[in-house]
Design an enzyme around this catalytic site. Structure first.
Site, PDB file in Angstrom:
ATOM      1  N   SER A 172      -5.386  62.542  29.376  1.00  0.00           N
ATOM      2  CA  SER A 172      -4.940  62.646  28.514  1.00  0.00           C
ATOM      3  C   SER A 172      -4.021  62.096  27.829  1.00  0.00           C
ATOM      4  O   SER A 172      -3.516  62.052  26.526  1.00  0.00           O
ATOM      5  CB  SER A 172      -5.120  64.405  28.278  1.00  0.00           C
ATOM      6  OG  SER A 172      -4.783  64.507  28.992  1.00  0.00           O
ATOM      7  N   LYS A 193      -2.992  63.899  21.075  1.00  0.00           N
ATOM      8  CA  LYS A 193      -2.649  64.742  19.809  1.00  0.00           C
ATOM      9  C   LYS A 193      -2.610  64.152  18.806  1.00  0.00           C
ATOM     10  O   LYS A 193      -2.581  64.645  17.885  1.00  0.00           O
ATOM     11  CB  LYS A 193      -1.647  65.310  20.698  1.00  0.00           C
ATOM     12  CG  LYS A 193      -1.486  66.606  22.011  1.00  0.00           C
ATOM     13  CD  LYS A 193      -1.130  68.367  21.351  1.00  0.00           C
ATOM     14  CE  LYS A 193      -2.096  68.956  22.516  1.00  0.00           C
ATOM     15  NZ  LYS A 193      -1.668  68.483  23.879  1.00  0.00           N
TER      16      LYS A 193
END
Ligand SMILES: *Cc1c(COP(=O)(O)O)cnc(C)c1O
Length: 325
Positions: free
Chosen positions: A303, A52
């Site tokens: 991720s 992110k």
């Protein structure tokens, strides 16, 4: 939606030097078992522990200085808030993060440590988002959304460029899927640079809002449920502007993964020395269970790393869900 590979290339230039190029490692055990290369894109080693940071950094660097001076604000299930706090701090921009009470304590503490103001609001992502709207209205802050924004999608898409550069003859990319900023960005990049490759989204079985929305043909809402993949929780927004259409049009398939299979994925990765969170284990879970059958070099995107250490230890010891049975 006029978002394409040029925007992702521009994002890559903008964030260069502010994010890390993460390694691509071959999973020897799975590659041998499945008879085709399985590669781990180690984005859990990104600064702040998730991808992110790419989107947040690109979004901030796309804003005018007046907006940055008034500060930025977000609602987040944790990793986006953490990334925004880090990116804002690096650029000297004040940041406020609104979190729901469902967000794990380790993620809340991490956001505070990064120098952002944290506001704990309500029981759901929607209530946290209402507080963001108030700060935008009353204080002139700029909202940096976690996924439904062209600059966020372009930033996450830089991972797609890296994957194509790191893997010859790419056949499939397994992408954890929640709001779809990650999957949309990667799909845009990979479609342009390696059009033969399949892009597969993966979510947990309970509360997979993007999957339900694609099936319905429009954005829908679902109740949030506890999952090992807590970073995949939350809605996509009934007024979704960017990521719904991109995921609907660009994903070849969406696979839903049960909790006990996510736990298997966490254990497999843990034994290889990769401490990741549940959201990051869904691709490996689908490979281990046979829900996805690879037919050529396949990338599983790891991720994020931000799992509660106690939970990780319980999973490694054999637990198969968030709560003790
Ligand atoms: C946010 C997040 C995702 C999902 O990304 P979306 O863009 O919301 O689909 C997956 N894994 C981790 C670790 C995340 O933090």
């Amino acid at each position: 939606m006029n978002l394409g590979i040029d925007d992702i290339r521009a994002a890559r230039q903008r964030i260069r030097g502010r994010i890390r190029q993460t390694p691509m490692l071959r999973d020897e055990m799975l590659s041998a078992g499945l008879g085709t290369p399985v590669l781990l894109k180690c984005e859990h080693l990104q600064d702040t522990g998730s991808f992110k940071l790419r989107g947040a950094t690109n979004a901030l660097l796309s804003l005018p200085p007046e907006a940055l001076a008034r500060g930025v604000v977000t609602a987040s299930t944790g990793n986006h808030g953490r990334a925004l706090a880090h990116a804002a701090h690096a650029l000297g921009v004040p940041a406020t993060v609104c979190l729901s009470r469902l967000v794990p304590a380790n993620k809340v503490a991490a956001v505070r440590q990064l120098g952002a103001e944290v506001r704990i609001i309500g029981e759901s992502q929607d209530e946290a988002m209402a507080e963001v709207a108030r700060l935008v209205r009353d204080k002139g802050m700029t909202q940096i959304p976690p996924f439904d924004d062209p600059a966020i999608v372009a930033g996450q898409g830089t991972l797609g460029i890296e994957i194509v550069e790191q893997v010859a003859d790419l056949d499939a990319v397994l992408v954890p899927l929640s709001g779809g900023g990650l999957a949309a960005g990667i799909a845009l990049a990979v479609r342009a640079l390696a059009p033969q490759a399949r892009i597969v989204g993966l979510s947990m079985e309970g509360g997979a809002v993007m999957a339900a929305s694609i099936a319905a043909g429009h954005p829908v809402e679902l109740a949030e449920t506890a999952s090992l993949a807590d970073s995949l929780g939350g809605g996509i927004g009934l007024g979704n502007r960017v990521t719904f259409a991109l995921c609907r049009d660009l994903l070849d398939e969406v696979i839903l993964v049960p909790e006990d299979r996510i736990a298997d994925g966490l254990r497999h990765l843990g034994r290889l020395g990769h401490v990741v969170e549940g959201a990051a284990a869904v691709g490996i879970a689908a490979l281990l269970s046979g829900a996805f059958r690879p037919s050529g070099p396949t990338v599983a995107l790891l991720s994020g790393a931000n799992i509660d250490p106690g939970l990780h230890a319980r999973i490694m010891a054999g637990a198969n869900r968030v709560e003790p049975a």
